[in-house]
Design a protein around this motif. Structure first.
Motif, PDB file in Angstrom:
ATOM      1  N   UNK A 111       5.133   6.963  -1.239  1.00 39.97           N
ATOM      2  CA  UNK A 111       4.843   5.638  -0.415  1.00 39.97           C
ATOM      3  C   UNK A 111       3.610   5.620  -0.091  1.00 39.97           C
ATOM      4  N   UNK A 112       3.097   4.431   0.555  1.00 35.41           N
ATOM      5  CA  UNK A 112       1.723   4.272   0.997  1.00 35.41           C
ATOM      6  C   UNK A 112       1.281   5.207   1.970  1.00 35.41           C
ATOM      7  N   UNK A 113       0.263   5.712   1.890  1.00 34.04           N
ATOM      8  CA  UNK A 113      -0.271   6.469   2.763  1.00 34.04           C
ATOM      9  C   UNK A 113      -1.893   6.308   3.250  1.00 34.04           C
ATOM     10  N   UNK A 114      -2.635   6.913   4.072  1.00 35.46           N
ATOM     11  CA  UNK A 114      -3.935   6.829   4.383  1.00 35.46           C
ATOM     12  C   UNK A 114      -4.683   7.979   4.275  1.00 35.46           C
ATOM     13  N   UNK A 115      -5.993   7.919   3.564  1.00 35.03           N
ATOM     14  CA  UNK A 115      -6.769   8.936   3.501  1.00 35.03           C
ATOM     15  C   UNK A 115      -8.121   8.835   3.999  1.00 35.03           C
ATOM     16  N   UNK A 116      -8.700   9.550   4.796  1.00 36.93           N
ATOM     17  CA  UNK A 116     -10.049   9.426   4.919  1.00 36.93           C
ATOM     18  C   UNK A 116     -11.130  10.397   4.455  1.00 36.93           C
ATOM     19  N   UNK A 159      -6.225   3.326   1.550  1.00 34.27           N
ATOM     20  CA  UNK A 159      -5.006   3.162   1.848  1.00 34.27           C
ATOM     21  C   UNK A 159      -4.166   2.737   0.197  1.00 34.27           C
ATOM     22  N   UNK A 160      -2.837   3.657   0.078  1.00 40.05           N
ATOM     23  CA  UNK A 160      -2.458   3.380  -1.239  1.00 40.05           C
ATOM     24  C   UNK A 160      -1.510   4.563  -1.339  1.00 40.05           C
ATOM     25  N   UNK A 161      -0.973   4.570  -2.647  1.00 36.78           N
ATOM     26  CA  UNK A 161       0.109   5.242  -3.262  1.00 36.78           C
ATOM     27  C   UNK A 161      -1.007   6.520  -4.021  1.00 36.78           C
ATOM     28  N   UNK A 162      -0.180   7.805  -4.046  1.00 30.62           N
ATOM     29  CA  UNK A 162      -0.640   8.976  -4.705  1.00 30.62           C
ATOM     30  C   UNK A 162       0.090   9.043  -5.777  1.00 30.62           C
ATOM     31  N   UNK A 163      -0.298   9.821  -6.950  1.00 32.18           N
ATOM     32  CA  UNK A 163       0.320  10.285  -7.870  1.00 32.18           C
ATOM     33  C   UNK A 163      -0.241  11.635  -8.540  1.00 32.18           C
ATOM     34  N   UNK A 164       0.528  12.314  -9.465  1.00 29.16           N
ATOM     35  CA  UNK A 164      -0.172  13.403 -10.005  1.00 29.16           C
ATOM     36  C   UNK A 164      -0.192  13.254 -11.639  1.00 29.16           C
ATOM     37  N   UNK A 165      -1.358  12.461 -11.948  1.00 27.84           N
ATOM     38  CA  UNK A 165      -1.470  11.833 -13.325  1.00 27.84           C
ATOM     39  C   UNK A 165      -1.206  13.045 -14.413  1.00 27.84           C
ATOM     40  N   UNK A 166      -0.400  12.993 -15.490  1.00 27.11           N
ATOM     41  CA  UNK A 166      -0.257  13.712 -16.277  1.00 27.11           C
ATOM     42  C   UNK A 166       0.450  15.264 -15.714  1.00 27.11           C
TER      43      UNK A 166
END
Length: 594
Positions: free
Chosen positions: A334-339, A398-405
């Motif tokens: 889901x949408x998260x925040x990263x600093x 701010x946004x979504x994360x993935x583990x590409x490939x």
């Protein structure tokens, strides 16, 4: 379908030429009997490395294939009974018989088999009668009456329990492939050997000491190739092929590897060509070197993770990496925040695409950095104007994360944005800004290969199968700073393809500069394929052009009779009597209407 076509081709070739074994000075008697009609040997084994066929099983399996049909790659174990031609005969291969007990009882015919490491023999220990061997390769029932290995389609996997570089086949497999309990080299070999050609494992961790180095890390390609084992000797080595550097990055500088270093490798493994267990090229990286990760970070990825991903308490870069790494390929959060602070910039904000790609970390160094991929600008809109990024800028994404490939933790492309930006006033050029507007005097964009994104040259990735080669960046350029290195496979043609492009009817001239990387015989061939409804049609090629280690200009002219969507392609051909497969470099491509 490819396997069926290949088998049909091999049948046609066999029917036309009948050359496989005509020069072998041996009678085609029943190989399961000795000279006196001895006892039939019981077939054992399933053809894997863990349970190789015995000779009776190999004969039985070959006979089940039907006349002249080739098998998949299998393993066969036995003792040498007699030698028809040994490896020092000038062709680099050998022909001999093996059996379970070293007699002619139940023997199997090993025909023109390559040496250890699936290479032509150049030096080393020659097999002798009575030696224990394991053969790896394809087998065939030649003409329906001679079970044997396929000519030059097998090799000596082990000789008296010694494989290439002297590594022993036997050994205890340890570990489960997790960071807490990495595979050792024996377990990594076992996993890779269990895979079919063309398949890859999930990401795993492999631990060992460097036993020998084939290619150390360098700035040209940014990867390295070496062998690891439990004790740093040649005992039970595993082949680490073209692995990236610490932090899953191409090498640009820092500590290099040496024999005896303790390493943990993270990535995918494969059984290349069905006979070479190794890491997948550029799909693994050096997770730790002598206990250190990227820029001195901890070798435990959870160390230093903070935050809960909310706006009030954003993840730091380490926590973001941990969350994304736990995802399966194709899964998102889901949408998260990263600093964090901007550590480096791969693609700067610009008005053409309106997004940017960069790394962030707690302290603005590469230590524990996280990959922010194609993030939109402030207020979740495309960039039109305003501040650009600098190394050291403080940001919240701010946004979504993935583990590409399954191996690259990052933000989802265009599904994250800058929630806040605090510039520190520094200036920093992007790593490789490039341009995607048409090159001067050309219909192509980025024919100079100066613009790169996510490890690929911009516009040189096709949506179809036209472009099927592995590509990497090279600093050996004809013009500018970069060229593209086009990978190869000895058994198949590989192609560099320009993105699908609609062209008007007319005559065109496509040109580029190319060079070989190893010397010897090298070629390329240029052409195009029409694309209809997302599918390629027939390939139209010009003549083969010979390459040397100096830059050579290649030109190709063609005519379209109507408006057509095409992919321009540059072929890196498979092995033949005219060309020895190797990586080729391509640069300064142009397309003009004549």
């Amino acid at each position: 379908m490819k396997k069926i076509l290949y088998s049909m081709l091999m049948l046609a070739m066999a029917a036309f030429t009948f050359t496989s074994c005509e020069d072998v000075p041996a009678p085609y008697d029943d190989p399961n009997k000795d000279e006196t009609g001895g006892v039939t040997v019981v077939p054992e084994g399933n053809g894997t490395l863990e349970s190789p066929f015995n000779c009776a099983a190999a004969n039985e399996f070959a006979e089940s294939l039907g006349a002249d049909n080739e098998s998949e790659v299998v393993y066969i174990k036995g003792k040498i009974v007699s030698i028809v031609e040994n490896y020092d005969g000038g062709y680099g291969n050998a022909t001999f018989y093996i059996s379970d007990d070293g007699t002619t009882n139940g023997q199997f015919y090993v025909y023109r088999s390559l040496y250890l490491g699936n290479k032509k023999y150049s030096s080393g220990v020659l097999p002798e009668i009575g030696d224990d061997v394991i053969i790896c390769g394809k087998i065939v029932n030649y003409r329906g009456n001679t079970p044997e290995t396929v000519q030059n389609g097998s090799y000596l996997y082990s000789l008296n329990s010694q494989s290439e570089s002297g590594s022993t086949v036997e050994g205890e497999a340890k570990g489960d492939g997790t960071l807490e309990n990495p595979y050792n080299s024996i377990a990594a070999n076992k996993l890779a050997s269990s895979l079919a050609d063309g398949t890859e494992s999930e990401n795993v961790y492999i631990k060992g000491k460097i036993a020998s180095i084939k290619e150390e890390f360098g700035t040209q390609f940014g990867n390295a190739t070496f062998y690891i084992s439990d004790d740093g000797t040649d005992n039970g080595t595993f082949y680490v092929f073209r692995t990236l550097y610490l932090g899953n990055q191409k090498y640009t500088g820092g500590d290099n590897i040496k024999v005896g270093d303790e390493v943990i490798i993270y990535g995918k493994v494969t059984n290349y060509m069905g006979n070479t267990p190794e890491t997948v090229a550029n799909a693994s990286y050096l997770y730790s070197l002598n206990g250190k990760t990227a820029e001195g970070g901890s070798d435990t990825p959870t160390d230093g993770a903070t935050g809960d991903g909310t706006e009030a308490n954003p993840y730091n870069s380490i926590a973001a990496n941990n969350i994304a790494s736990a995802l399966a390929d194709g899964e998102t959060t889901d949408v998260v925040y990263i600093k964090g602070k901007v550590a480096s910039i791969k693609e700067q904000y610009g008005t053409q695409y309106g997004n940017a790609t960069f790394y962030i970390s707690d302290d603005g160094t590469a230590n524990g950095q996280f990959y922010v991929f194609r993030a939109l600008y402030l207020n979740n809109v495309k960039y039109t104007e305003g501040e650009v990024l600098h190394v050291g800028d403080e940001v919240v994404v701010c946004g979504k994360l993935c583990n590409y490939m399954g191996n690259t933790p990052e933000t989802v492309a265009n599904e994250s944005y800058l929630h806040s930006l605090k510039c520190n006033g520094a200036t920093e050029e992007p790593e490789n800004p490039g341009t995607t507007t048409p090159d001067e005097g050309s219909l192509l964009s980025n024919g100079t290969f100066e613009a790169w994104s996510n490890g690929l040259p911009v516009n040189w990735k096709t949506a179809t199968t036209a472009g099927n080669a592995t590509l990497s960046q090279s600093t050996d350029a004809h013009g500018g700073k970069y060229s593209v290195s086009v990978g190869y496979v000895t058994s198949a043609n590989k192609r560099l393809g320009y993105k699908e492009t609609e062209l008007e009817a007319g005559k065109y001239k496509f040109s580029f500069w190319a060079k070989a990387t190893k010397g010897g015989k090298s070629q390329t061939r240029t052409g195009y394929t029409p694309v209809v409804d997302g599918k390629v049609g027939n390939y139209v090629y010009g003549d083969y052009v010979s390459l040397s280690t100096s830059w050579t200009e290649v030109t190709y002219e063609f005519e379209l009779t109507e408006k057509t969507t095409i992919c321009l392609v540059i072929m890196n051909p498979k092995n033949s009597s005219y060309s020895e497969s190797q990586e080729i470099l391509v640069d300064d491509a142009k397309l003009v209407k004549m």
